[in-house]
Design a protein around this motif. Structure first.
Motif, PDB file in Angstrom:
ATOM      1  N   ALA A 165       7.536  18.106  14.855  1.00 29.94           N
ATOM      2  CA  ALA A 165       6.689  18.084  13.655  1.00 29.94           C
ATOM      3  C   ALA A 165       6.375  16.638  13.316  1.00 29.94           C
ATOM      4  N   ARG A 166       5.082  16.339  13.115  1.00 27.44           N
ATOM      5  CA  ARG A 166       4.649  14.973  12.862  1.00 27.44           C
ATOM      6  C   ARG A 166       4.180  14.787  11.426  1.00 27.44           C
ATOM      7  N   SER A 167       4.341  13.541  10.948  1.00 26.64           N
ATOM      8  CA  SER A 167       3.846  13.133   9.628  1.00 26.64           C
ATOM      9  C   SER A 167       4.352  14.062   8.528  1.00 26.64           C
ATOM     10  N   ILE A 168       5.668  14.062   8.354  1.00 26.38           N
ATOM     11  CA  ILE A 168       6.332  14.928   7.380  1.00 26.38           C
ATOM     12  C   ILE A 168       6.708  14.112   6.148  1.00 26.38           C
ATOM     13  N   THR A 169       6.357  14.574   4.966  1.00 24.65           N
ATOM     14  CA  THR A 169       6.756  13.916   3.725  1.00 24.65           C
ATOM     15  C   THR A 169       7.846  14.742   3.052  1.00 24.65           C
ATOM     16  N   SER A 175      11.049  14.576  -0.098  1.00 22.27           N
ATOM     17  CA  SER A 175      11.532  13.854  -1.276  1.00 22.27           C
ATOM     18  C   SER A 175      12.758  14.552  -1.820  1.00 22.27           C
ATOM     19  N   SER A 176      13.475  13.856  -2.674  1.00 21.93           N
ATOM     20  CA  SER A 176      14.673  14.399  -3.300  1.00 21.93           C
ATOM     21  C   SER A 176      14.894  13.725  -4.638  1.00 21.93           C
ATOM     22  N   ASN A 177      14.947  14.510  -5.717  1.00 22.80           N
ATOM     23  CA  ASN A 177      15.296  13.963  -7.024  1.00 22.80           C
ATOM     24  C   ASN A 177      16.762  13.559  -7.073  1.00 22.80           C
ATOM     25  N   GLN A 178      17.587  14.226  -6.276  1.00 24.63           N
ATOM     26  CA  GLN A 178      19.008  13.881  -6.251  1.00 24.63           C
ATOM     27  C   GLN A 178      19.220  12.484  -5.684  1.00 24.63           C
ATOM     28  N   LEU A 179      18.531  12.180  -4.590  1.00 21.03           N
ATOM     29  CA  LEU A 179      18.621  10.849  -3.988  1.00 21.03           C
ATOM     30  C   LEU A 179      17.671   9.864  -4.665  1.00 21.03           C
ATOM     31  N   GLY A 180      16.639  10.387  -5.331  1.00 22.35           N
ATOM     32  CA  GLY A 180      15.637   9.521  -5.954  1.00 22.35           C
ATOM     33  C   GLY A 180      14.734   8.852  -4.939  1.00 22.35           C
ATOM     34  N   ILE A 181      14.484   9.547  -3.811  1.00 23.34           N
ATOM     35  CA  ILE A 181      13.805   8.949  -2.668  1.00 23.34           C
ATOM     36  C   ILE A 181      12.661   9.839  -2.198  1.00 23.34           C
ATOM     37  N   ILE A 182      11.615   9.201  -1.697  1.00 22.48           N
ATOM     38  CA  ILE A 182      10.550   9.896  -0.979  1.00 22.48           C
ATOM     39  C   ILE A 182      10.297   9.144   0.318  1.00 22.48           C
ATOM     40  N   ALA A 183      10.014   9.877   1.391  1.00 18.42           N
ATOM     41  CA  ALA A 183       9.811   9.226   2.686  1.00 18.42           C
ATOM     42  C   ALA A 183       8.802   9.999   3.505  1.00 18.42           C
ATOM     43  N   LYS A 184       8.063   9.260   4.305  1.00 21.95           N
ATOM     44  CA  LYS A 184       7.167   9.869   5.279  1.00 21.95           C
ATOM     45  C   LYS A 184       7.799   9.703   6.649  1.00 21.95           C
ATOM     46  N   LEU A 185       8.098  10.805   7.299  1.00 24.71           N
ATOM     47  CA  LEU A 185       8.758  10.802   8.595  1.00 24.71           C
ATOM     48  C   LEU A 185       7.697  10.890   9.682  1.00 24.71           C
ATOM     49  N   ASP A 186       7.707   9.920  10.601  1.00 27.52           N
ATOM     50  CA  ASP A 186       6.714   9.908  11.667  1.00 27.52           C
ATOM     51  C   ASP A 186       6.809  11.159  12.539  1.00 27.52           C
ATOM     52  N   LEU A 187       8.026  11.505  12.919  1.00 28.05           N
ATOM     53  CA  LEU A 187       8.234  12.631  13.826  1.00 28.05           C
ATOM     54  C   LEU A 187       9.620  13.220  13.580  1.00 28.05           C
ATOM     55  N   ARG A 216      -1.105   5.422  14.212  1.00 24.15           N
ATOM     56  CA  ARG A 216      -2.288   6.260  14.004  1.00 24.15           C
ATOM     57  C   ARG A 216      -2.080   7.687  14.506  1.00 24.15           C
ATOM     58  N   ARG A 217      -1.284   7.868  15.544  1.00 21.46           N
ATOM     59  CA  ARG A 217      -1.079   9.207  16.089  1.00 21.46           C
ATOM     60  C   ARG A 217      -0.225  10.070  15.175  1.00 21.46           C
ATOM     61  N   VAL A 218       0.763   9.460  14.522  1.00 21.30           N
ATOM     62  CA  VAL A 218       1.679  10.240  13.693  1.00 21.30           C
ATOM     63  C   VAL A 218       1.251  10.283  12.237  1.00 21.30           C
ATOM     64  N   ASP A 219       0.406   9.354  11.805  1.00 22.73           N
ATOM     65  CA  ASP A 219      -0.023   9.314  10.404  1.00 22.73           C
ATOM     66  C   ASP A 219      -1.192  10.251  10.158  1.00 22.73           C
ATOM     67  N   LYS A 220      -0.979  11.531  10.368  1.00 17.66           N
ATOM     68  CA  LYS A 220      -1.998  12.535  10.115  1.00 17.66           C
ATOM     69  C   LYS A 220      -1.450  13.541   9.121  1.00 17.66           C
ATOM     70  N   PRO A 221      -2.234  13.914   8.101  1.00 22.60           N
ATOM     71  CA  PRO A 221      -1.739  14.830   7.077  1.00 22.60           C
ATOM     72  C   PRO A 221      -1.539  16.235   7.616  1.00 22.60           C
ATOM     73  N   GLY A 222      -0.749  17.006   6.876  1.00 23.81           N
ATOM     74  CA  GLY A 222      -0.633  18.426   7.181  1.00 23.81           C
ATOM     75  C   GLY A 222       0.584  18.822   7.985  1.00 23.81           C
ATOM     76  N   GLY A 223       1.423  17.868   8.379  1.00 25.22           N
ATOM     77  CA  GLY A 223       2.597  18.219   9.156  1.00 25.22           C
ATOM     78  C   GLY A 223       3.630  18.956   8.324  1.00 25.22           C
ATOM     79  N   ARG A 224       4.373  19.844   8.961  1.00 28.62           N
ATOM     80  CA  ARG A 224       5.452  20.555   8.265  1.00 28.62           C
ATOM     81  C   ARG A 224       6.547  20.890   9.263  1.00 28.62           C
ATOM     82  N   ILE A 225       7.772  20.963   8.734  1.00 26.53           N
ATOM     83  CA  ILE A 225       8.909  21.391   9.536  1.00 26.53           C
ATOM     84  C   ILE A 225       9.070  22.897   9.358  1.00 26.53           C
ATOM     85  N   PRO A 226       9.404  23.624  10.398  1.00 23.60           N
ATOM     86  CA  PRO A 226       9.681  25.044  10.208  1.00 23.60           C
ATOM     87  C   PRO A 226      10.797  25.230   9.181  1.00 23.60           C
TER      88      PRO A 226
END
Length: 214
Positions: free
Chosen positions: A85-89, A91-103, A62-72
């Motif tokens: 940076a928390r809750s980072i989404t 993706s990559s068409n090259q890898l064909g993958i999408i992921a939500k990173l907790d931290l 619950r602490r990390v699953d908050k929208p709006g996170g970004r990496i510099p």
């Protein structure tokens, strides 16, 4: 007598994913590494229901699953300057993958993904089970794809409050990309993998020249 030639497997880059093909969630690659049949049921057939384990996992996220996170951005990062940076989404068409990173913990352009897990740290030789290590490695590959330097990640086990370091060596990266390819293959083939315990019997059936009836 001539030396025996051994053909090596060379990892080939994925072609960019077509616009009409969905990106694979990293958590589904985790499921595939754990059980291909389960991954097929959840990803291809959409058979998913929350269990007590998944509900508990969501609570601990619950602490990390908050929208709006970004990496510099790389332009914004400065050497020796740390950030979290928390809750980072990503993706990559090259890898064909999408992921939500907790931290994501970073210092300059060097970053480390931290994936939160429920329960206690498992006492296994590699510090964590293969599906969790593969999922974390995918996060690292996505970060590299976006221009950052990432050579390792952290699995944080909430119940025991322990951090397990996972190095993204060539063996783990090869295993991770093989899991992505495997999940793509079964999804494209639209044929459910056999239940656990019967998978090892499939090659024997084909090598024997006989196919099961029905």
């Amino acid at each position: 007598m001539p030396a025996q030639l051994i053909q090596q497997e060379l990892p080939l880059p994925f072609p960019d994913l077509a616009a009409d093909m969905p990106l694979l969630p990293a958590r589904m690659v985790n499921e595939y590494e754990y059980c291909p049949r389960l991954a097929y049921l959840e990803w291809v057939q959409g058979e998913w229901a929350d269990s007590s384990d998944t509900i508990q996992g969501k609570y601990q996220h619950r602490r990390v699953d908050k929208p709006g996170g970004r990496i510099p951005s790389l332009e914004e990062t400065e050497a020796d300057v740390e950030f979290h940076a928390r809750s980072i989404t990503l993706s990559s068409n090259q890898l064909g993958i999408i992921a939500k990173l907790d931290l994501v913990e970073g210092e300059g352009n060097i970053v480390t993904p931290v994936d939160y897990k429920k329960g206690k740290r498992p006492h296994v030789a590699q510090g964590a089970y293969s599906p969790e290590r593969v999922q974390l490695c995918l996060q690292g590959l996505l970060l590299v794809e976006h221009g950052y330097e990432c050579t390792e990640g952290i699995l944080y086990y909430a119940e025991s409050r322990e951090r397990v370091r996972v190095v993204f060596d060539e063996e783990l990266k090869t295993k991770t990309l093989a899991a992505v390819s495997g999940l793509r293959l079964i999804a494209a083939g639209c044929q459910i993998p056999p239940p656990p315990g019967r998978q090892s019997q499939v090659p024997a059936l084909f090598f024997s020249g006989h196919l099961p009836s029905g």
